[in-house]
Design an enzyme around this catalytic site. Structure first.
Site, mmCIF file in Angstrom:
data_model
loop_
_atom_site.group_PDB
_atom_site.id
_atom_site.type_symbol
_atom_site.label_atom_id
_atom_site.label_comp_id
_atom_site.label_asym_id
_atom_site.label_seq_id
_atom_site.Cartn_x
_atom_site.Cartn_y
_atom_site.Cartn_z
ATOM 1 N N SER A 253 65.927 75.503 44.754
ATOM 2 C CA SER A 253 64.487 75.398 44.930
ATOM 3 C C SER A 253 64.144 74.000 45.438
ATOM 4 O O SER A 253 65.020 73.140 45.544
ATOM 5 C CB SER A 253 63.773 75.664 43.610
ATOM 6 O OG SER A 253 64.042 74.596 42.730
ATOM 7 N N LYS A 254 62.857 73.793 45.693
ATOM 8 C CA LYS A 254 62.394 72.536 46.293
ATOM 9 C C LYS A 254 62.858 71.311 45.509
ATOM 10 O O LYS A 254 63.028 70.240 46.071
ATOM 11 C CB LYS A 254 60.872 72.530 46.360
ATOM 12 C CG LYS A 254 60.391 73.308 47.555
ATOM 13 C CD LYS A 254 58.933 73.061 47.841
ATOM 14 C CE LYS A 254 58.530 73.900 49.042
ATOM 15 N NZ LYS A 254 57.278 74.580 48.901
ATOM 16 N N ARG A 255 63.030 71.496 44.223
ATOM 17 C CA ARG A 255 63.459 70.395 43.389
ATOM 18 C C ARG A 255 64.822 69.838 43.836
ATOM 19 O O ARG A 255 65.149 68.681 43.606
ATOM 20 C CB ARG A 255 63.599 71.008 42.026
ATOM 21 C CG ARG A 255 63.534 70.637 40.901
ATOM 22 C CD ARG A 255 63.141 71.507 39.721
ATOM 23 N NE ARG A 255 63.868 72.722 39.570
ATOM 24 C CZ ARG A 255 65.095 72.803 39.123
ATOM 25 N NH1 ARG A 255 65.763 71.730 38.795
ATOM 26 N NH2 ARG A 255 65.676 73.978 39.022
#
Ligand code: GLU
Length: 500
Positions: A253-255
């Site tokens: 994910s974006k993290r």
């Protein structure tokens, strides 16, 4: 032998995630390896979340990645349309057929009723499965209620006991207990088909032979198989790809960093490098090297050898692969790819002359091995422009407190002020003369020269640095580049008598 036909079927609800791009790429590799057909189908029946702009972006991203399709919304094909919102009449026909043969039924349960049923099941520790209340409504009564305008969904009538199995090319035989599968909704009360229904009709009518998709769809597969059975259609074969995870083993994910294909493009990753990297995410060609061209991968791809375990997205490895792909580009290609990044950082003008391009090629060739991505180039190029004698660190001044340094600097400034068209050859000649005149050599000779030209203690080799700044100083740039003689003159003004 049947001709392989595969499809990538994205929902246009956002950007193209690299995990989905990997699914598209494996479909493409399989189709090309088998001399088959690759279909792009847009699954846009979720009208609230789907948008035309996402569809456009998906197509652009897939093309940027180097994928092409033989049939699809933008290229046509004989089994289209390739967009679900244009196929509603077809789904209606099949719904009718299922209803009339008693294989599906109208369900009048309201969302609140269903939610209560779900809650009760969960509270008593049961699986929240639709209990089939509307199964027993007689057909005539159901029709009357529909005609009277009552809202209903259409559900598939499924067996309550037994198992359903299928062979998955990646994961082997998978078996599901029918007790745990309620009657799936085929058509929503809005009249639009649910994913599990539309996908079956489309895969069947588009003559898809292999469905290659993410393992998040495994639980949908038994529902789809039951739909094939109800329609007496033969199902395709299935291959469910494991998920792409971040280093901490949670779904990417974006993290974790960039995840949209367009973001990788913006960050200066080459499409050939991302293609290469994604192809190795869960599959390895027989020969264990890391750098591959698209064509080679398409020749070697083997779906049967795709790994069952999840793959970790390793940004460092992608960057390393990118660096190797960059090396294979011509100087002009490198310059073209570097341009948007350096333009955005305001180092280059909007209108580039031939001389600008020649200079850019030289700069990029000289600096590219110091970076993994084109987006990292501006930081390197800044080192050519940033010349701040007033901010020179004390320790660098200290380094000039040798016997040799002041004499070298004085001689060099004299010589450079008398020479025209300074370049690296002239610099080399001057250095030899200074060496003879002062008796200084090695680091003691070169270090003071580096300091007067850069106001720094370390950096790019001077044989690269000097032509870059000299040629750049002749160009009209948004921020002028100082020539070597300007630098020497400027720095002398900052070095006090005690320094020299
Ligand atoms: N539209 C579905 C998705 O984007 C496609 C799933 C499938 O390949 O069957 O997840």
């Amino acid at each position: 032998m049947e001709k392989v036909r595969v499809r990538f079927a994205p929902s246009p609800t956002g950007f193209l995630h690299v995990g989905n791009a990997r699914t598209a790429l494996f479909n493409w590799l399989f189709a090309r390896q088998k001399g088959g057909v690759f279909v792009l189908r847009i699954e846009d029946t979720d009208i609230e979340r789907s948008a035309e702009k996402y569809e456009k972006r998906l197509i652009e991203d897939l093309r940027w990645l180097g994928l092409d399709w033989d049939e699809g919304p933008d290229v046509g094909g004989k089994l289209g349309p390739y967009k679900q919102s244009l196929r509603i009449e077809t789904y209606k026909k099949y719904t009718q057929k299922l209803l009339e043969t008693g294989k599906a039924y109208y369900c009048f349960c309201s969302p609140e009723e269903l939610e209560n049923e779900r809650k009760e099941a969960l509270e008593s520790g049961e699986m929240p499965i639709y209990k089939g209340k509307c199964r027993s409504i007689p057909w005539d009564e159901a029709l009357q209620r529909i005609e009277a305008g009552e809202q209903a969904t259409v559900r598939l009538l499924t067996p309550d006991k037994g198992n359903i199995s299928f062979h998955d090319i990646v994961r082997g035989t998978l078996t599901f207990d029918l007790k745990l599968i309620g009657d799936p909704i085929l058509v929503r009360s809005s009249g639009l088909p649910a994913y599990n229904f539309a996908v079956v009709i489309d895969d069947s009518l588009m003559q898809i032979t292999h469905v290659i998709r993410g393992e998040d769809h495994i639980s949908n597969t038994p529902r789809q198989l039951l739909t094939y059975q109800a329609l007496s259609l033969s199902p395709p074969r299935f291959a469910h790809l494991s998920m792409v995870m971040g280093k901490d083993n949670t779904r990417l994910s974006k993290r974790h960093g960039a995840i949209g294909v367009d973001q990788f493009e913006k960050d200066g990753i080459l499409s050939s490098a991302l293609f290469n990297y994604l192809a190795l995410l869960g599959w390895a060609p027989p020969e264990g090297k890391d750098i591959w061209a698209k064509k080679e991968l398409a020749e070697l791809f083997n779906l049967e050898k795709v790994s069952r375990s999840s793959s970790i997205f390793d940004y460092d490895k992608l960057h390393w692969i990118n660096r190797q792909h960059i090396k294979n580009l011509s100087s002009r290609q490198k310059a073209q790819l570097a341009y948007p990044h350096l333009r955005e950082a305001a180092f280059l003008p909007e209108k580039m002359s031939d001389a600008h391009w020649r200079w850019l090629e030289m700069v990029v060739e000289g600096l590219i091995e110091r970076v993994d991505r084109f987006s990292d180039l501006p930081t390197q190029v800044a080192l050519l422009f940033d010349f701040y004698p007033s901010e020179m660190k004390d320790e660098i001044r200290e380094e000039l407190k040798t016997d040799c340094a002041p004499r070298i600097i004085k001689l060099f400034s004299e010589k450079i002020s008398h020479v025209e068209n300074f370049d690296y050859d002239k610099f080399a000649m001057m250095t030899q003369e200074i060496k003879k005149e002062t008796g200084c050599k090695g680091k003691g000779l070169y270090h003071p020269l580096r300091v007067v030209l850069t106001a720094r203690g370390s950096g790019l080799d001077l044989d690269k640095f000097i032509p870059m700044v000299e040629e750049g100083a002749k160009l009209k740039l948004p921020k002028p580049l100082k020539s070597c003689s300007q630098r020497v003159a400027e720095i002398l003004g900052f070095l006090s008598e005690s320094d020299l």
